[in-house]
Design an enzyme around this catalytic site. Sequence first.
Site, PDB file in Angstrom:
ATOM      1  N   TYR A 127       4.239  -8.125  16.744  1.00 18.82           N
ATOM      2  CA  TYR A 127       3.612  -7.029  17.483  1.00 18.82           C
ATOM      3  C   TYR A 127       2.129  -6.893  17.195  1.00 18.82           C
ATOM      4  CZ  TYR A 127       8.438  -6.034  18.448  1.00 18.82           C
ATOM      5  OH  TYR A 127       9.733  -6.157  18.851  1.00 18.82           O
ATOM      6  N   ARG A 145      12.078  -1.324  23.574  1.00 19.86           N
ATOM      7  CA  ARG A 145      11.979  -1.479  22.112  1.00 19.86           C
ATOM      8  C   ARG A 145      10.645  -2.130  21.748  1.00 19.86           C
ATOM      9  NH1 ARG A 145      14.966  -2.300  17.260  1.00 19.86           N
ATOM     10  NH2 ARG A 145      14.573  -4.303  16.265  1.00 19.86           N
TER      11      ARG A 145
END
Length: 169
Positions: free
Chosen positions: A151, A119
């Site tokens: 991220y 993920r």
Amino acid sequence: MKVLLQGTENRKHRAMLMLAYGLGLRLSEVLALTPADIDSKRMALYVRGGKGKKDRDLPLPESLLLLLREQFREFRPVTFIFEGQHPGEPYSERSLQMVVKQVASWVGIQRPISLHMLRHSYATHLMEAGTDTRIIQDLLGHSSIKTTEIYTHVAQRARPPSPLDSLGL
């Protein structure tokens, strides 16, 4: 990711790993999927009751739809797309985590790995490809943009050249 997915020979295992990486699904989301969650006409996968009880529609890649169809024909699940040893019962979380570790070992991945890392890789690769953070937030089902912004630190974005370089000094 490619080495890991190609190294997964079992169709059911490969489909589960491809869902985790290809759609950024959590372990519990992969295992809770039912045949009714696949909308092949719209090429979408409906994720019900993700973290925070949030539902979301995700774009379903053609390659994944074909693999899910093959998996369905082979295993004929009763309730869940991925069932364990007993019909109607979902595949176990522990078993799926073991699959990830075994495949990683078979393909020579040395570092510790979990399904959740697929993920993370999905989100990081989208970020590196220039996908807007808000879109990634929606795809992952994050309530807060702050969670998704993690991220931005991980992604190895191509840094633009300095305008100074264009002066040819």
